[in-house]
Each structure stands twice: as structure tokens, then as C-alpha cells.
Design an enzyme around this catalytic site. Structure first.
Site, PDB file in Angstrom:
ATOM      1  CE1 TYR A 142      -3.761   2.408   0.414  1.00 22.21           C
ATOM      2  CE2 TYR A 142      -2.540   3.306   2.273  1.00 22.21           C
ATOM      3  CZ  TYR A 142      -3.582   3.402   1.359  1.00 22.21           C
ATOM      4  OH  TYR A 142      -4.428   4.482   1.399  1.00 22.21           O
ATOM      5  CG  ASP A 237       5.689   3.896   0.879  1.00 22.98           C
ATOM      6  OD1 ASP A 237       5.920   4.735   1.777  1.00 22.98           O
ATOM      7  OD2 ASP A 237       4.550   3.637   0.460  1.00 22.98           O
ATOM      8  CE  LYS A 265       0.536   5.517   7.972  1.00 23.13           C
ATOM      9  NZ  LYS A 265       0.619   4.604   6.867  1.00 23.13           N
TER      10      LYS A 265
HETATM   11  C1  LIG Z   1       0.065   5.040   5.434  1.00 24.01           C
HETATM   12  C2  LIG Z   1       0.888   4.736   4.266  1.00 24.01           C
HETATM   13  C3  LIG Z   1       0.848   5.513   3.095  1.00 24.01           C
HETATM   14  C4  LIG Z   1      -0.149   6.616   2.899  1.00 24.01           C
HETATM   15  O1  LIG Z   1       0.023   7.681   3.761  1.00 24.01           O
HETATM   16  P1  LIG Z   1      -1.219   8.668   4.006  1.00 24.01           P
HETATM   17  O2  LIG Z   1      -0.645   9.731   4.883  1.00 24.01           O
HETATM   18  O3  LIG Z   1      -2.297   7.861   4.643  1.00 24.01           O
HETATM   19  O4  LIG Z   1      -1.628   9.193   2.677  1.00 24.01           O
HETATM   20  C5  LIG Z   1       1.755   5.228   2.094  1.00 24.01           C
HETATM   21  N1  LIG Z   1       2.632   4.238   2.210  1.00 24.01           N
HETATM   22  C6  LIG Z   1       2.702   3.468   3.307  1.00 24.01           C
HETATM   23  C7  LIG Z   1       3.735   2.385   3.396  1.00 24.01           C
HETATM   24  C8  LIG Z   1       1.819   3.678   4.368  1.00 24.01           C
HETATM   25  O5  LIG Z   1       1.873   2.876   5.437  1.00 24.01           O
END
Ligand SMILES: *Cc1c(COP(=O)(O)O)cnc(C)c1O
Length: 429
Positions: A142, A237, A265
């Protein structure tokens, strides 16, 4: 009738599904979502004044727990000096310096307001830098909700059974190639066939949106090598893993050099911040230095920056990560012991401050392994734990988080609750 039920009924009239992000709706476990009113340390209170030990941590940002005094103070001070400028402020530079110091592969940073914006920007940058259109992602991975990544996606998309979203043009999805996490041959195959068109491989270095799955030994290094061989960029990511599995993220923990890193985050300490970072020569392609356009009204917001700065400052305390890891280990080994006592098939994973719970036997390495974990058992366990005052992520496909604020007493209470929950599960079986 509980206040919670009233609140949810009211919310559903004016908010889609009563929520602003899908997994929050509890569709992955059934029942109604908790409306939270207050958080302090490792605990949250719902609007009926019930207390829970929290392992969601706002889905990752709250590595210091709820409302840590130093962060709250920094936010209050920043807010009193102006909520937004839309002009440079020194806090942005200070936070960028912190990021570069933690992650030496990053020489320059662009701040955005979410992880989604970070991955979207990273992909655009990778496409511009390589002159190629295709991107490789992993099934169950994701990366927020840019169109390009809503193909076999994890997190809410997986929980709700729509990993590939309607509304994504086929012409866009055609540029997204999907490989299998921890199965290097699947990536090799894509490169063999379409290597000349692949701009980037994007990967969660520890998969955290299909539950929590650590990388197999050598897997990330293999991706690095394939990207180098074919002139593609490696995008780590680290929106979830950055500052979560180590201060320097998964790239420090596993010794992997990414071309681009995406963050979110924890970097915002609970306020909306995302970032993309990399070597100067790549980053300089972004506007205003280069032609790759990217902008944001709220980017680098001074209040959000102050929360990020205060949070990152706390992470440099000697022994922070070993202490956090120790708590996670006590939690996961304790849960496994409890399950074993009651003969429930169960296993866990853990990396730094994150963990995964699986209702199946170890080891867990691939997406297919994750899919063999019993969702009904997780749902029953989740409900029992909630009744016991333990708040786990309401989905079998999300990682859990422990914060520095979790005390031994919290872990002990959680394990006692889990012992009763596993006993019930075992009797029901
Ligand atoms: C949470 C998350 C996202 C998206 O971040 P948002 O601030 O919710 O848009 C992207 N990549 C990873 C790995 C995530 O855990």
C-alpha cells in the site's frame, strides 16, 4: 443506547460510511467503530468513557504515545506564533536537516502533507528522471491512494475486498506491474520482459499494510541489484517504517540504499506531514529548480513541522529503539505463549516498534502466507480484546504499533486479556 451508537448514526448521515478513511469503519471486524474522545500515553478513551490500551497509535504516527508533553508544548508554541504562512519558515529547514541526518541517502527533502502525496511525487520524479512510465509494486503493498498504486493494493483496499479500485483508468493501471513480495523471481520476470520501460520499483521495506511481513534475507538487496542492472530507481516507501523500525528507517536496519525515500506518519508526530527525499541530483528535478511540478498550500506548515521536530528529537534518546523493541518482543512472545496454552494456531512477526498477528502457523513470508491466516478467528479475537479494553487495528491486514509510552503494566494487562480471549476462542472451536 450508547453515546457511541448515537455518534456513529449521526456521522453516517453526513460522512460516507461515518468515517474519513475506510478501515476506521470496522468493516474488517464487524460492529461499530469506537468514537474516541481523548488519548494520553498508551491509552485512549471512547465517548462512553471506556479506557483502552491502544495498539493502533493513529495508524503509526504516535511512536511516543498520545499527547506527549514535549510535542504538545512545541505545537502550542508554534500555533501561538501563527498557524500557517505559505512562506518559508526555519522549522522546515530544521526538520529537513533532521531527516538528512537520520537517513544519509537523503540530501534534499520536499515536504508534503500526506504519505499519498509523497509516493505520488516520488513516482512522478522517477518517471521524469528515467523517461519511462512503468512502475513495479507488490501485491498487498500500500502506497496511499494515487491511481497508479490502487492495483492489488493492501490496507483498506485489501480489508474491504477492493484491492483494485474502480475509477482508475485502464490506461493508468496498464503502467503498474505487480510482483510478489519476498519472491525475487517475480520481479526478475517483469524486468526480463519489460525492463526497458520500468521507471521504478516501489516497496514497503517491511510490508505493513498486509499485516506485518519482514523482508526475507537478501530480498531488498536483490531489488537494489535489479534496479541498478536495468536503470530503474528503487523507491523505499518508508511512510510506515521510517523512524518506526529504527531511527534511520528500514534502510538503516537492512543497509539498503534507495534512490528515493517516501516518509509520513511519524515524521509529523500526529500532524499531517509527508516527505519525499533523495540525492540532490534527483531532487533538483522538482519545481522550482527543475521542470517536474509539485506544490502544496499546506506543505511545510509550521505547526506540523514543530510536531515533527519535537517527535524526532525524542527518538535520538540513547536506547530508545532497543527499549521499544523489547516491549514489542514481550508482547508478541507473550501472545504466542498464551495461544499455545489454549492450542490456538497463531503466530506473530515483529520489527522494531511494529508487529503482526496471524491466526496460522509461522513462518509468514509472502502475500499468499498472509491470506492463509484465519480472518474469522482474527475478528473474534479483535472483538474479545476490545471487550477487555485492548484496542487492536480493526483488520487482519494491518500492522500493530507499540509506543514508548506503553508500560510493562500495559503489556501485562494485554497478555492477561489475550489469555482469556484465546481460552474463549479455543472453547468456541
Ligand atoms: C500510510 C501509508 C501511506 C499513505 O500515507 P497517508 O498519509 O495515509 O496518505 C503510504 N505508504 C505506506 C507504506 C503507508 O503505510
Amino acid at each position: 443506547m450508547s453515546r457511541n451508537h448515537e455518534a456513529f448514526t449521526r456521522a453516517q448521515k453526513v460522512l460516507v460510511g461515518g468515517v474519513n478513511s475506510p478501515v476506521r469503519a470496522f468493516k474488517g471486524v464487524g460492529g461499530e467503530p469506537l468514537f474516541l474522545r481523548r488519548g494520553l500515553g498508551a491509552h485512549v478513551w471512547d465517548i462512553d468513557e471506556r479506557r483502552y490500551i491502544d495498539y493502533v497509535g493513529a495508524w503509526g504516527p504516535l511512536i511516543l504515545g498520545h499527547a506527549p508533553p514535549a510535542v504538545v508544548k512545541a505545537v502550542q508554541d508554534a500555533a501561538a506564533s501563527g498557524l500557517a504562512f505559505g512562506a518559508p519558515s526555519e522549522a522546515e529547514t530544521a526538520l529537513a536537516e533532521q531527516v538528512c541526518a537520520c537517513m544519509p541517502q537523503i540530501e534534499q527533502v520536499r515536504f508534503v502533507s500526506s504519505g499519498t502525496e509523497a509516493t505520488m511525487t516520488a513516482l512522478r520524479l522517477a518517471r521524469a528522471a528515467t523517461g519511462r512510465d512503468k512502475v513495479v509494486k507488490f501485491e498487498g503493498g500500500y502506497h496511499g491512494h494515487p491511481d497508479a498504486f490502487l492495483v492489488k493494493a493492501g490496507s483498506g483496499a485489501l480489508t474491504l475486498g477492493v484491492p483494485t479500485s474502480p475509477g482508475v483508468p485502464a490506461s493508468v493501471a496498464a503502467h503498474t506491474l505487480v510482483a510478489s513480495y519476498n519472491e525475487p523471481a517475480s520481479v526478475e520476470g517483469l524486468f526480463r520482459e519489460q525492463g526497458a520501460d520500468i521507471a521504478a520499483v516501489i516497496v514497503e521495506p517491511v510490508a505493513g499494510n498486509m499485516n506485518c511481513v519482514p523482508p526475507a534475507p537478501g530480498f531488498l538487496a536483490h531489488l537494489r541489484r535489479l534496479c541498478d542492472e536495468h536503470g530503474a530507481l528503487l523507491i523505499l516507501d518508508e511512510v510506515m517504517t521510517g523512524f518506526r523500525v529504527a531511527r534511520g528507517g528500514a534502510q538503516a536496519l537492512y543497509g539498503i540504499r534507495p534512490d528515493l525515500t517516501t516518509l509520513g506518519k511519524i515524521i509529523g508526530g500526529g500532524l499531517p506531514v509527508g516527505a519525499v527525499g533523495g540525492p540532490r541530483k534527483l531532487m533538483q528535478r522538482l519545481s522550482p529548480e527543475g521542470p517536474v511540478f509539485q506544490a502544496g498550500t499546506n506543505s511545510g506548515n509550521p505547526v506540523a513541522m514543530s510536531a515533527g521536530l519535537a517527535t524526532l528529537a525524542a527518538l535520538s534518546t540513547e536506547g530508545f529503539y532497543p527499549a521499544l523493541e523489547g516491549k514489542v518482543r514481550r508482547l508478541t512472545t507473550g501472545l504466542e505463549e498464551a495461544a499455545r496454552r489454549h492450542r490456538v494456531l497463531f503466530s506473530t512477526t515483529a520489527v522494531g516498534g511494529m508487529f503482526g498477528l496471524f491466526f496460522r502457523a509461522a513462518p509468514i513470508s509472502t502475500y499468499a502466507d498472509v491470506m492463509q491466516s484465519s480472518v474469522p478467528q482474527f475478528q473474534a479475537f479483535h472483538r474479545l480484546m476490545l471487550d477487555e479494553g485492548v484496542y487492536l487495528a480493526p483488520s487482519a491486514f494491518e500492522a500493530g504499533f507499540v509506543s514508548a509510552a506503553h508500560g510493562e503494566e500495559d503489556i501485562a494487562q494485554t497478555l492477561a486479556a489475550a489469555d482469556r480471549a484465546f481460552a474463549r476462542l479455543s472453547r468456541a472451536a
